[in-house]
Design a protein around this motif. Structure first.
Motif, PDB file in Angstrom:
ATOM      1  N   VAL A  48      16.547 112.720 -12.413  1.00 52.08           N
ATOM      2  CA  VAL A  48      15.857 111.427 -12.524  1.00 52.08           C
ATOM      3  C   VAL A  48      16.875 110.294 -12.680  1.00 52.08           C
ATOM      4  CG1 VAL A  48      14.327 110.030 -13.982  1.00 52.08           C
ATOM      5  CG2 VAL A  48      13.676 112.365 -13.367  1.00 52.08           C
ATOM      6  N   THR A  49      17.876 110.486 -13.520  1.00 52.10           N
ATOM      7  CA  THR A  49      18.901 109.459 -13.726  1.00 52.10           C
ATOM      8  C   THR A  49      19.662 109.178 -12.443  1.00 52.10           C
ATOM      9  OG1 THR A  49      19.106 110.048 -16.053  1.00 52.10           O
ATOM     10  CG2 THR A  49      20.946 108.831 -15.079  1.00 52.10           C
ATOM     11  N   ALA A  50      20.057 110.231 -11.728  1.00 51.49           N
ATOM     12  CA  ALA A  50      20.787 110.048 -10.469  1.00 51.49           C
ATOM     13  C   ALA A  50      19.925 109.325  -9.442  1.00 51.49           C
ATOM     14  CB  ALA A  50      21.243 111.402  -9.926  1.00 51.49           C
ATOM     15  N   THR A  51      18.647 109.668  -9.391  1.00 51.77           N
ATOM     16  CA  THR A  51      17.733 109.029  -8.450  1.00 51.77           C
ATOM     17  C   THR A  51      17.545 107.549  -8.791  1.00 51.77           C
ATOM     18  OG1 THR A  51      16.615 111.136  -8.104  1.00 51.77           O
ATOM     19  CG2 THR A  51      15.424 109.160  -7.429  1.00 51.77           C
ATOM     20  N   LEU A  52      17.386 107.247 -10.085  1.00 53.03           N
ATOM     21  CA  LEU A  52      17.267 105.845 -10.513  1.00 53.03           C
ATOM     22  C   LEU A  52      18.528 105.059 -10.185  1.00 53.03           C
ATOM     23  CD1 LEU A  52      15.521 106.114 -13.995  1.00 53.03           C
ATOM     24  CD2 LEU A  52      14.666 104.873 -12.001  1.00 53.03           C
ATOM     25  N   ASP A  53      19.685 105.663 -10.446  1.00 51.11           N
ATOM     26  CA  ASP A  53      20.949 104.987 -10.137  1.00 51.11           C
ATOM     27  C   ASP A  53      21.061 104.687  -8.642  1.00 51.11           C
ATOM     28  OD1 ASP A  53      21.630 105.104 -12.799  1.00 51.11           O
ATOM     29  OD2 ASP A  53      23.064 106.760 -12.568  1.00 51.11           O
ATOM     30  N   ALA A  54      20.733 105.670  -7.806  1.00 49.43           N
ATOM     31  CA  ALA A  54      20.813 105.473  -6.356  1.00 49.43           C
ATOM     32  C   ALA A  54      19.828 104.394  -5.906  1.00 49.43           C
ATOM     33  CB  ALA A  54      20.536 106.793  -5.626  1.00 49.43           C
ATOM     34  N   TYR A  55      18.623 104.415  -6.458  1.00 52.99           N
ATOM     35  CA  TYR A  55      17.612 103.419  -6.113  1.00 52.99           C
ATOM     36  C   TYR A  55      18.086 102.022  -6.519  1.00 52.99           C
ATOM     37  CZ  TYR A  55      13.235 100.839  -6.011  1.00 52.99           C
ATOM     38  OH  TYR A  55      12.266  99.897  -5.757  1.00 52.99           O
ATOM     39  N   ASP A  56      18.577 101.890  -7.748  1.00 53.35           N
ATOM     40  CA  ASP A  56      19.042 100.578  -8.224  1.00 53.35           C
ATOM     41  C   ASP A  56      20.206 100.069  -7.386  1.00 53.35           C
ATOM     42  OD1 ASP A  56      17.105 100.633 -10.188  1.00 53.35           O
ATOM     43  OD2 ASP A  56      18.487 101.186 -11.803  1.00 53.35           O
ATOM     44  N   ASN A  57      21.141 100.955  -7.027  1.00 53.18           N
ATOM     45  CA  ASN A  57      22.274 100.553  -6.187  1.00 53.18           C
ATOM     46  C   ASN A  57      21.793 100.084  -4.818  1.00 53.18           C
ATOM     47  OD1 ASN A  57      24.260 100.993  -8.094  1.00 53.18           O
ATOM     48  ND2 ASN A  57      24.578 103.116  -7.481  1.00 53.18           N
ATOM     49  N   GLU A  58      20.817 100.785  -4.244  1.00 52.88           N
ATOM     50  CA  GLU A  58      20.273 100.389  -2.937  1.00 52.88           C
ATOM     51  C   GLU A  58      19.566  99.036  -3.034  1.00 52.88           C
ATOM     52  OE1 GLU A  58      19.462 100.121   0.975  1.00 52.88           O
ATOM     53  OE2 GLU A  58      20.845 101.512  -0.009  1.00 52.88           O
ATOM     54  N   GLN A  59      18.796  98.834  -4.093  1.00 53.24           N
ATOM     55  CA  GLN A  59      18.116  97.551  -4.288  1.00 53.24           C
ATOM     56  C   GLN A  59      19.135  96.423  -4.432  1.00 53.24           C
ATOM     57  OE1 GLN A  59      14.663  96.955  -4.199  1.00 53.24           O
ATOM     58  NE2 GLN A  59      14.857  98.987  -3.319  1.00 53.24           N
ATOM     59  N   ASP A  60      20.201  96.687  -5.172  1.00 47.67           N
ATOM     60  CA  ASP A  60      21.243  95.676  -5.359  1.00 47.67           C
ATOM     61  C   ASP A  60      21.909  95.336  -4.029  1.00 47.67           C
ATOM     62  OD1 ASP A  60      22.651  93.960  -7.165  1.00 47.67           O
ATOM     63  OD2 ASP A  60      24.394  95.268  -6.921  1.00 47.67           O
ATOM     64  N   ARG A  61      22.187  96.354  -3.208  1.00 48.12           N
ATOM     65  CA  ARG A  61      22.800  96.105  -1.892  1.00 48.12           C
ATOM     66  C   ARG A  61      21.866  95.285  -1.009  1.00 48.12           C
ATOM     67  NH1 ARG A  61      24.997 101.157  -2.706  1.00 48.12           N
ATOM     68  NH2 ARG A  61      23.285 102.259  -1.716  1.00 48.12           N
ATOM     69  N   GLN A  62      20.562  95.541  -1.085  1.00 52.86           N
ATOM     70  CA  GLN A  62      19.604  94.795  -0.269  1.00 52.86           C
ATOM     71  C   GLN A  62      19.465  93.354  -0.743  1.00 52.86           C
ATOM     72  OE1 GLN A  62      15.903  96.950  -0.114  1.00 52.86           O
ATOM     73  NE2 GLN A  62      16.815  98.716   0.918  1.00 52.86           N
ATOM     74  N   GLN A  63      19.528  93.149  -2.051  1.00 57.42           N
ATOM     75  CA  GLN A  63      19.377  91.799  -2.601  1.00 57.42           C
ATOM     76  C   GLN A  63      20.656  90.979  -2.482  1.00 57.42           C
ATOM     77  OE1 GLN A  63      17.921  92.302  -6.579  1.00 57.42           O
ATOM     78  NE2 GLN A  63      15.991  93.191  -5.906  1.00 57.42           N
ATOM     79  N   HIS A  64      21.793  91.647  -2.413  1.00 55.92           N
ATOM     80  CA  HIS A  64      23.083  90.962  -2.346  1.00 55.92           C
ATOM     81  C   HIS A  64      23.930  91.567  -1.231  1.00 55.92           C
ATOM     82  CE1 HIS A  64      21.733  90.731  -6.616  1.00 55.92           C
ATOM     83  NE2 HIS A  64      21.978  89.449  -6.408  1.00 55.92           N
ATOM     84  N   PRO A  65      23.492  91.425   0.011  1.00 50.23           N
ATOM     85  CA  PRO A  65      24.234  92.035   1.112  1.00 50.23           C
ATOM     86  C   PRO A  65      25.660  91.489   1.183  1.00 50.23           C
ATOM     87  CG  PRO A  65      22.489  90.612   1.951  1.00 50.23           C
ATOM     88  CD  PRO A  65      22.356  90.645   0.472  1.00 50.23           C
ATOM     89  N   GLY A  66      26.590  92.406   1.413  1.00 49.42           N
ATOM     90  CA  GLY A  66      27.962  92.014   1.588  1.00 49.42           C
ATOM     91  C   GLY A  66      28.734  91.721   0.326  1.00 49.42           C
ATOM     92  N   ARG A  67      28.050  91.750  -0.794  1.00 50.20           N
ATOM     93  CA  ARG A  67      28.754  91.473  -2.049  1.00 50.20           C
ATOM     94  C   ARG A  67      29.663  92.648  -2.359  1.00 50.20           C
ATOM     95  NH1 ARG A  67      25.628  90.490  -7.555  1.00 50.20           N
ATOM     96  NH2 ARG A  67      25.882  92.696  -7.827  1.00 50.20           N
ATOM     97  N   PRO A  68      30.936  92.412  -2.516  1.00 51.72           N
ATOM     98  CA  PRO A  68      31.867  93.529  -2.789  1.00 51.72           C
ATOM     99  C   PRO A  68      31.597  94.129  -4.153  1.00 51.72           C
ATOM    100  CG  PRO A  68      33.052  91.420  -2.785  1.00 51.72           C
ATOM    101  CD  PRO A  68      31.620  91.148  -2.417  1.00 51.72           C
ATOM    102  N   GLY A  69      31.629  95.470  -4.211  1.00 53.09           N
ATOM    103  CA  GLY A  69      31.498  96.181  -5.475  1.00 53.09           C
ATOM    104  C   GLY A  69      30.096  96.285  -6.006  1.00 53.09           C
TER     105      GLY A  69
END
Length: 148
Positions: free
Chosen positions: A121-142
């Protein structure tokens, strides 16, 4: 502990201090709607009788929760919930809870233990949050490393 809506369980082998376990279990009950504003927590004496931990440990947990604004200690009356952490969908009778219960049963049937399920569950939440962050901030390094 008749009338109380929470019973604390202390895991002595987990490495987490007992007072932290009390705080975490209370916060979980507040998120799930098991505890509601106005509910009375068990007395320190009741918690000590049920868990065999030091009374000061219970009092520390209750003080920490009071400082966080979750409970209020009323001298001579007890400790009462003053704030909810519940969100829609977390209630015992919610469809999300039913889905998660069914999923947990499948995970257990597949041989996963509690630690395995929590890690998944933790790994899935982390992956989901990282994907959401990439979608909300495309191209942002790190962006994908921030939560790691």
């Amino acid at each position: 502990m008749e009338g109380d809506v929470i019973e604390y369980r202390i895991d002595r082998g987990g490495g987490v201090p007992a007072y932290v376990q009390i705080v975490e279990q209370t916060e979980r009950a507040l998120r799930m709607g098991t505890l509601r504003v106005g509910d009375k927590l068990p007395t320190a004496r009741e918690v000590v009788a049920a868990t065999a931990i030091n009374p000061n440990t219970v009092l520390r947990a209750y003080r920490d929760m009071e400082q966080a604004g979750l409970v209020e200690l009323r001298r001579g009356l007890g400790t009462f919930v003053t704030r909810s952490l519940a969100r829609p969908g977390a209630e015992d009778d919610s469809p999300l809870r039913a889905d998660l219960t069914a999923w947990t049963a499948r995970a257990r049937a597949a041989g996963l233990e509690r630690a395995d399920i929590l890690a998944l569950v933790t790994a899935t939440l982390d992956a989901y949050d990282n994907e959401q962050d990439r979608q909300q901030h495309p191209g942002r390094p790190g962006a994908e490393e921030e939560d790691a």
